[in-house]
Design an enzyme around this catalytic site. Sequence first.
Site, PDB file in Angstrom:
ATOM      1  N   CYS A   1      32.760 -19.214  53.930  1.00 28.53           N
ATOM      2  CA  CYS A   1      32.409 -19.826  55.304  1.00 28.53           C
ATOM      3  C   CYS A   1      30.920 -20.481  55.490  1.00 28.53           C
ATOM      4  O   CYS A   1      30.737 -20.760  56.566  1.00 28.53           O
ATOM      5  CB  CYS A   1      32.762 -18.803  56.418  1.00 28.53           C
TER       6      CYS A   1
ATOM      7  N   ASN B   1      29.008 -18.955  50.751  1.00 31.45           N
ATOM      8  CA  ASN B   1      30.211 -17.880  50.489  1.00 31.45           C
ATOM      9  C   ASN B   1      31.479 -18.869  51.273  1.00 31.45           C
ATOM     10  O   ASN B   1      31.367 -20.089  51.400  1.00 31.45           O
ATOM     11  CB  ASN B   1      29.852 -16.739  51.718  1.00 31.45           C
TER      12      ASN B   1
ATOM     13  N   GLU C   1      28.043 -19.593  55.479  1.00 30.53           N
ATOM     14  CA  GLU C   1      26.895 -19.140  56.452  1.00 30.53           C
ATOM     15  C   GLU C   1      26.211 -18.101  55.727  1.00 30.53           C
ATOM     16  O   GLU C   1      24.943 -17.787  55.835  1.00 30.53           O
ATOM     17  CB  GLU C   1      27.313 -18.323  57.549  1.00 30.53           C
TER      18      GLU C   1
ATOM     19  N   GLY D   1      36.115 -11.950  51.232  1.00 33.07           N
ATOM     20  CA  GLY D   1      36.273 -13.313  50.993  1.00 33.07           C
ATOM     21  C   GLY D   1      35.379 -13.730  49.882  1.00 33.07           C
ATOM     22  O   GLY D   1      34.084 -13.130  49.543  1.00 33.07           O
TER      23      GLY D   1
END
Length: 947
Positions: free
Chosen positions: A574, A572, A576, A388
């Site tokens: 997501c 990033n 975190e 990702g």
Amino acid sequence: MTISAQRSFETGEPGASVLPGQLRVIKRNGTLVPYTDDKIAIAITKAFLAVEGNVAADSRRVYEQVALLTAAVGNTFKRRMPSGGTVHIEEIQDQVELALMRSGEQKVARAYVIYREERARLRDAGVAKPHPTLTVTMGDGTRMPLDLGRLEGLVASACEGLTGVEPGDIIEETLRNLYDGVKESDLVTTMVMCARVHIEQEPNYTYVTARLLMDQLRSEALSFLGLAEHATYEEMSELYPQALPVYLKKGVELELLDPALLTAFDLAKIADALKPSGDQQFTYLGLQTLYDRYFLHHRDVRFELPQLFFMRVAMGLAMNEKDREARAIEFYNLLSSFDYMASTPTLFNAGTLRPQLSSCYLTTVPDDLYGIYGAIRDNAMLSKWAGGLGNDWTPVRALGAYIKGTNGKSQGVVPFLKVANDTAVAVNQGGKRKGAVCAYLETWHLDIEEFLELRKNTGDDRRRTHDMNTANWVPDLFMQRVFEDGDWTLFSPSDCPDLHDLYGAEFAARYTEYERLAAEGKHRLFKKMKAQDIWRKMLSMLFETGHPWITFKDVCNLRSPQQHVGVVHSSNLCTEITLNTSKDEIAVCNLGSINLVNHVTPAGLDTAKLERTVKTAVRMLDNVIDINYYAVEQARNSNLRHRPVGLGIMGFQDALYVLNVPYSSDAAVAFADTSMEAVSYHAINASCELAKERGSYSTFEGSLWSQGIMPLDSLQKVIEARGGKFIEVDQSSTLDWDSLRQKVMSQGMRNSNVMAIAPTATISNICGVSQSIEPTYQNLYVKSNLSGEFTVVNPYLVNALKARGLWDAVMVNDLKYYDGSVQNIDRIPDDLKALFATAFEVEPRWMVDAASRRQKWIDQAQSLNLYISHASGKKLDITYRMAWYRGLKTTYYLRAIGATATEKSTISDGALNAVKAVVQETPAEFAEAAPVPLACSIDNPDCEACQ
């Protein structure tokens, strides 16, 4: 007594040689295996556990009694056959039973007798019994009578040890749904479908369904490996050790696995460590997810089974260890027990020819055409191997900015974002899941207003990115201006490039200077507006489209251990990960998660077990860095230089259920604090111990770690930067941090960053627990993902209602009627209503407060979804201001729901009151948002950001 107790007598080393004069055991299938005392001891110990519970495991009396009984059974046969000989398994079991009776352990003996009778009944059920009328079409086209005995045996075995399930119901429904000539491949599928419909009435049917599915998986894999056409669960004790070398060899032949797996390990030792009993702990959703998305396959035939899968991952992670077998078994035990689970890329690729094991990559996009398309090329290469992406686009000049080389004007950031969006669609993570990328832009960028609208469904589609996530990278100065109702000025980074690398007081001073220059006419390209106008639009777009997410630049940098060697420019995919990026370094996050519920008891946190788990998990994560396949050289440079890892948690809500603590409570906030403190303490200590063994990471000197500044201590930097205002964070602690500070300063750290809480949606499905730090979505609902649709019922609620005599068919209907909520069901007591409140029934402040308590211990960040029912501008404003005020680094999805109700069509008529129609009142602030009351569907099967 457990199934594995009896099976302990029936297993031996497949192919093991029997020495002359050695006692041998005749198994029920006629094979001979050596007699060993350890199998007797294990079976007797489990018999005691079945009667006395887990406390027996720690009892010295039980330990001594097991040793005496084991010796007594063994001596009986040694006296009879001093020169060796053969003895049948039934004789051994008779002697165990007799020894238990003679020792006065009548209760244990009785449990053993009952279990033997039940096993005999199951074996009888498995005897071939042709159905009088139904036939099955085999793979070669021939027809055979339906083996009713095997069908009954499969269902009986699947139900064994589970309460509340009825094998007869599944068998009856299966036969009712079969037709003459049914394909063999459809037979188990029919049983699975007949079992899964009962899950909403009894959660244990999810295990029944998974076990029936497991039979289908065994047949597929073992047939492909040439080991067996069919196999029962009991037979896997022999077949698993046989299958491991065959499976590895097949994987190498098909160029799917690293040949070193065959040569670098003692496969006999590895095979002996496989635990077939682990196959019994899967939920239906968990096993189906593994099958669909993780198991190795060739031409759509899956030839990997769960324990082979976990061992393959463990071996891949232990490749560089000195004692490979011991470490691989240690890693396997952690994974297969669900105490810890590696991230999806690690599970996909460990032990393969391209071991891309990292989860996410963070890049900074430079302000030149060559660099922009180089960054997009990097996106493609990284996405190909299941990574990702988080892209920092702030350096790219704004719309209308001057282009010196062509004497023209820039089209701004948005057209390039469109290209990045389409690249993510085109390069879909190796064909395994959709490509996923998140673009970050700082709030002072002149293109920020158009950036906020990227996910809208209206407007010029050429300036929309429907498949890409977006996030605001918000400086503290902007939030202060919002609080004070001040002005805000937008600039092009081509006119003020240094703002990108500044934060805290330095950013505020320089930004104020640029505002002064603009007011004096020394900047042509800028826009001045009210900070609250931008804030209002940020919240409005977040409500309407779910994007851009709100993340906070200054706190990420002020608390970064690595601020001496760079700047955190974005998070990033997501939100975190908070790592430095530059033109020379692509940050890499290497993730895994502790299953928190496996480390709590009703009495509290099992800190001893947690310490053991964390120590092994950190070692596994550190191994990822050296084994990892790097598609881009800048990623290798960054990862090997700083060695960051991100250890997180999942199953937080499950842990609260075990503790009988409602999510909306001070006790839950306190548990979030103490549990994360323990994880943090042991993770930092584990990295410190690894530094002693392997050496510190290369940029340790000058880091906050080297100064003895722990994550908790770094909070003071934020407090100072905000002048003691705009922040309210608890700073209490319970563990001996002073000693750990001294240890870290003297011994070093193996990893620049150690903790991050990821979404964990898919790996939580595998483990059968609630994802990450999320509250329960609903107590009864249908979850959709790429593996299909699955009924999910909260087993903790069902068990609590059963204990009070409240669980029945009407209660199931009630839960359906109220969309999985218990709040409007009158007969449910108030304490259970509080305990089982769903995500939209938990006030956001509790989520923010719990997250704030966790954040003080974490050197990176956490993926924090916010659930807001009856969303309004005021609610969103308060919630996100609170998130910043409480010192959070980032937030993730906003899940907002309007006050609407739908007609119920799957409940029994007449059993419930009518639904009162409610019309959503759209806040004036969100007039544009009215058509989309649900910002991001939690059940969206295409939403790979949170899978």
